[in-house]
Scaffold this active site. Structure first.
Site, PDB file in Angstrom:
ATOM      1  N   MET A   4     -12.182  -4.368   3.349  1.00 16.24           N
ATOM      2  CA  MET A   4     -12.761  -3.099   3.800  1.00 16.24           C
ATOM      3  C   MET A   4     -13.759  -3.373   4.922  1.00 16.24           C
ATOM      4  SD  MET A   4     -13.364  -0.857   0.343  1.00 16.24           S
ATOM      5  CE  MET A   4     -14.216  -2.134  -0.554  1.00 16.24           C
ATOM      6  N   ALA A   5     -13.414  -2.864   6.114  1.00 19.94           N
ATOM      7  CA  ALA A   5     -14.297  -3.045   7.260  1.00 19.94           C
ATOM      8  C   ALA A   5     -15.639  -2.398   6.944  1.00 19.94           C
ATOM      9  CB  ALA A   5     -13.664  -2.396   8.491  1.00 19.94           C
ATOM     10  N   CYS A  87      -3.907   0.021   7.801  1.00 25.21           N
ATOM     11  CA  CYS A  87      -5.143   0.735   8.119  1.00 25.21           C
ATOM     12  C   CYS A  87      -4.880   1.894   9.068  1.00 25.21           C
ATOM     13  CB  CYS A  87      -6.138  -0.234   8.754  1.00 25.21           C
ATOM     14  SG  CYS A  87      -7.702   0.558   9.064  1.00 25.21           S
ATOM     15  N   LYS A 126      -0.525  -6.681   4.354  1.00 27.19           N
ATOM     16  CA  LYS A 126      -0.987  -5.479   3.634  1.00 27.19           C
ATOM     17  C   LYS A 126      -0.415  -4.249   4.325  1.00 27.19           C
ATOM     18  CE  LYS A 126      -5.041  -3.220   1.766  1.00 27.19           C
ATOM     19  NZ  LYS A 126      -5.461  -2.222   2.756  1.00 27.19           N
ATOM     20  N   ASN A 187      -2.364  -1.527  -5.017  1.00 28.71           N
ATOM     21  CA  ASN A 187      -3.677  -1.061  -4.551  1.00 28.71           C
ATOM     22  C   ASN A 187      -3.713   0.460  -4.429  1.00 28.71           C
ATOM     23  OD1 ASN A 187      -5.045  -0.654  -1.342  1.00 28.71           O
ATOM     24  ND2 ASN A 187      -6.325  -1.230  -3.061  1.00 28.71           N
ATOM     25  N   GLY A 188      -4.888   1.010  -4.675  1.00 28.72           N
ATOM     26  CA  GLY A 188      -5.122   2.437  -4.471  1.00 28.72           C
ATOM     27  C   GLY A 188      -5.623   3.125  -5.717  1.00 28.72           C
ATOM     28  N   GLY A 211     -10.585  -1.777  -4.055  1.00 32.62           N
ATOM     29  CA  GLY A 211     -11.381  -1.507  -2.854  1.00 32.62           C
ATOM     30  C   GLY A 211     -12.655  -0.769  -3.193  1.00 32.62           C
ATOM     31  N   ARG A 212     -12.622   0.553  -3.025  1.00 28.82           N
ATOM     32  CA  ARG A 212     -13.853   1.346  -3.101  1.00 28.82           C
ATOM     33  C   ARG A 212     -14.584   1.218  -4.427  1.00 28.82           C
ATOM     34  NH1 ARG A 212     -10.839   6.566  -1.367  1.00 28.82           N
ATOM     35  NH2 ARG A 212      -9.273   5.374  -2.539  1.00 28.82           N
TER      36      ARG A 212
HETATM   37  C1  LIG Z   1     -14.495   1.736   4.288  1.00 27.52           C
HETATM   38  C2  LIG Z   1     -13.092   1.199   4.217  1.00 27.52           C
HETATM   39  C3  LIG Z   1     -12.686   0.223   5.105  1.00 27.52           C
HETATM   40  C4  LIG Z   1     -11.384  -0.285   5.051  1.00 27.52           C
HETATM   41  N1  LIG Z   1     -11.037  -1.296   5.894  1.00 27.52           N
HETATM   42  C5  LIG Z   1      -9.815  -1.875   5.785  1.00 27.52           C
HETATM   43  C6  LIG Z   1      -9.460  -3.022   6.549  1.00 27.52           C
HETATM   44  O1  LIG Z   1     -10.268  -3.548   7.330  1.00 27.52           O
HETATM   45  N2  LIG Z   1      -8.221  -3.537   6.388  1.00 27.52           N
HETATM   46  C7  LIG Z   1      -7.307  -2.991   5.513  1.00 27.52           C
HETATM   47  O2  LIG Z   1      -6.191  -3.507   5.408  1.00 27.52           O
HETATM   48  N3  LIG Z   1      -7.613  -1.930   4.770  1.00 27.52           N
HETATM   49  C8  LIG Z   1      -8.835  -1.367   4.867  1.00 27.52           C
HETATM   50  N4  LIG Z   1      -9.172  -0.331   4.036  1.00 27.52           N
HETATM   51  C9  LIG Z   1      -8.242   0.110   2.980  1.00 27.52           C
HETATM   52  C10 LIG Z   1      -8.520  -0.642   1.668  1.00 27.52           C
HETATM   53  O3  LIG Z   1      -8.233  -2.022   1.793  1.00 27.52           O
HETATM   54  C11 LIG Z   1      -7.679  -0.079   0.501  1.00 27.52           C
HETATM   55  O4  LIG Z   1      -6.319  -0.224   0.822  1.00 27.52           O
HETATM   56  C12 LIG Z   1      -7.977   1.386   0.226  1.00 27.52           C
HETATM   57  O5  LIG Z   1      -9.379   1.633   0.210  1.00 27.52           O
HETATM   58  C13 LIG Z   1      -7.361   1.843  -1.109  1.00 27.52           C
HETATM   59  O6  LIG Z   1      -7.879   1.113  -2.186  1.00 27.52           O
HETATM   60  P1  LIG Z   1      -9.031   1.712  -3.160  1.00 27.52           P
HETATM   61  O7  LIG Z   1      -8.529   3.048  -3.648  1.00 27.52           O
HETATM   62  O8  LIG Z   1      -9.168   0.703  -4.255  1.00 27.52           O
HETATM   63  O9  LIG Z   1     -10.269   1.861  -2.323  1.00 27.52           O
HETATM   64  C14 LIG Z   1     -10.464   0.210   4.100  1.00 27.52           C
HETATM   65  C15 LIG Z   1     -10.872   1.218   3.206  1.00 27.52           C
HETATM   66  C16 LIG Z   1     -12.167   1.692   3.249  1.00 27.52           C
HETATM   67  C17 LIG Z   1     -12.591   2.761   2.258  1.00 27.52           C
END
Ligand SMILES: Cc1cc2nc3c(=O)[nH]c(=O)nc-3n(C[C@H](O)[C@H](O)[C@H](O)COP(=O)(O)O)c2cc1C
Length: 315
Positions: A4-5, A87, A126, A187-188, A211-212
């Site tokens: 997560m960026a 992304c 991914k 994921n998700g 992630g979140r």
């Molecule tokens: C703030 C934020 C930044 C993210 N940055 C990236 C990233 O740099 N690369 C990527 O592949 N996914 C990125 N994602 C997506 C997450 O890796 C993940 O796939 C997505 O949040 C769903 O998972 P979660 O429901 O567990 O959060 C980002 C998501 C969030 C919320």
């Protein structure tokens, strides 16, 4: 842990790894090496002082440029190269990278093959489930990925068009798991240890990617591991464990970013930690006014050791 960026920087990855995440991928970094001189990019590149396996995520759409960027990251210490095709961020989409690439299966194959050929470390990918609801081509992409030599595939159960709307769906992930021999990470929307078990059972995936739900709650990894191994969720962390984890995280942020930026990034993470508490608002307001790294650490001890922690949700 999901990349997560703005969240999964080196200090936070180290905390999550210590608390049970078996793999933590970096924030995405552009494959355009001409931009790597910026402070932001330098902080995202591979770091020798990260625990193995060090996984760096690259975003880009030109095969040779991705290959060169992968090679350079391996030279700098990356032990896994992860490719971002998941992304939807505008900044990434404008350059036709990230999930926009899912539209062009021919180009996906070229990028993956070029990166796999360029490095002798595992390359992972991914993706989302597709470009839009009507074009859920995760299965095609997954087969292309396996053929290209990709070693593991993470799938976020949404299409690019869904951004973060609605709920993630796991049927597409399950159908990919059925066909592929390489490990698939689901994921998700996995928020609790129970969610993790359900998603693993439903999809047959090799792992879940969080992630979140880890923002402000790195203990989730330990809790998921414990629930999967023993069927029980451990007790919530004690005050002293909480403050020790948070303060060592904040000290690592100060060190990684330097004082000026570190103080600001520390506010962001402490804001997330405190969001998980039902009575953290006033502390958060005070913490955000502090301009000195030591004061930040002192105030964490004062708050967490002087309160009964009330979590909003299972932490
Ligand atoms: C703030 C934020 C930044 C993210 N940055 C990236 C990233 O740099 N690369 C990527 O592949 N996914 C990125 N994602 C997506 C997450 O890796 C993940 O796939 C997505 O949040 C769903 O998972 P979660 O429901 O567990 O959060 C980002 C998501 C969030 C919320």
């Amino acid at each position: 842990m999901a990349p997560m960026a703005g969240v999964t920087d080196l200090p936070f990855r180290n905390i999550c790894r210590k608390l049970g995440a078996s793999l933590a991928t970096s924030e995405m970094i552009t494959s355009d090496m001409s931009l790597w001189g910026s402070k932001k990019s330098r902080q995202r590149l591979a770091h020798g002082n990260e625990a193995s396996p060090r996984s760096i995520q690259l975003a880009g759409s030109i095969p040779e440029i991705m290959a060169n960027a992968a090679r350079e990251n391996v030279r700098q210490g990356a032990e896994i190269i992860d490719i971002n095709m998941g992304c939807p961020a505008k900044k990434v989409l404008k350059r036709a990278a990230g999930s926009a690439l899912l539209q062009d299966e021919g180009l996906v194959a070229l990028i993956l093959k070029a990166v796999v050929a360029a490095v002798d470390v595992p390359v992972t990918l991914k993706i989302r489930t597709g470009w839009s609801q009507e074009n859920r081509n995760a299965l095609n992409i997954a087969i292309i990925a396996e053929d290209a030599g990709i070693k593991a595939l993470a799938i976020h159960g949404r299409t690019r068009a869904c951004r973060f709307l609605g709920n993630a769906e796991y049927d597409t992930i399950a159908s990919v798991v059925e066909v592929l021999s390489i490990p698939v990470f689901a994921n998700g929307d996995i928020l609790t240890p129970q969610d993790a078990k359900q998603v693993l059972d439903y999809t047959g995936a090799a792992a879940v990617m969080i992630g979140r739900a880890a923002q402000g709650n790195p203990w989730i990894f330990k809790q998921i591991n414990s629930y999967l191994d023993q069927g029980v969720t451990p007790n919530e962390p004690s005050n002293s464990e909480v403050v020790n984890v948070i303060s060592s995280h904040i000290e690592a942020i100060h060190k990684h970013y330097g004082t000026h930026l570190g103080i600001r990034i520390a506010r962001k993470h402490v804001g997330w930690y405190v969001n998980a508490l039902s009575d953290g608002k006033e502390f958060r307001r005070q913490f955000f006014q502090l301009e000195d790294p030591e004061e930040q650490i002192k105030s964490l001890y004062k708050f967490f050791m002087g309160t009964t922690i009330k979590w909003n949700k299972a932490a």
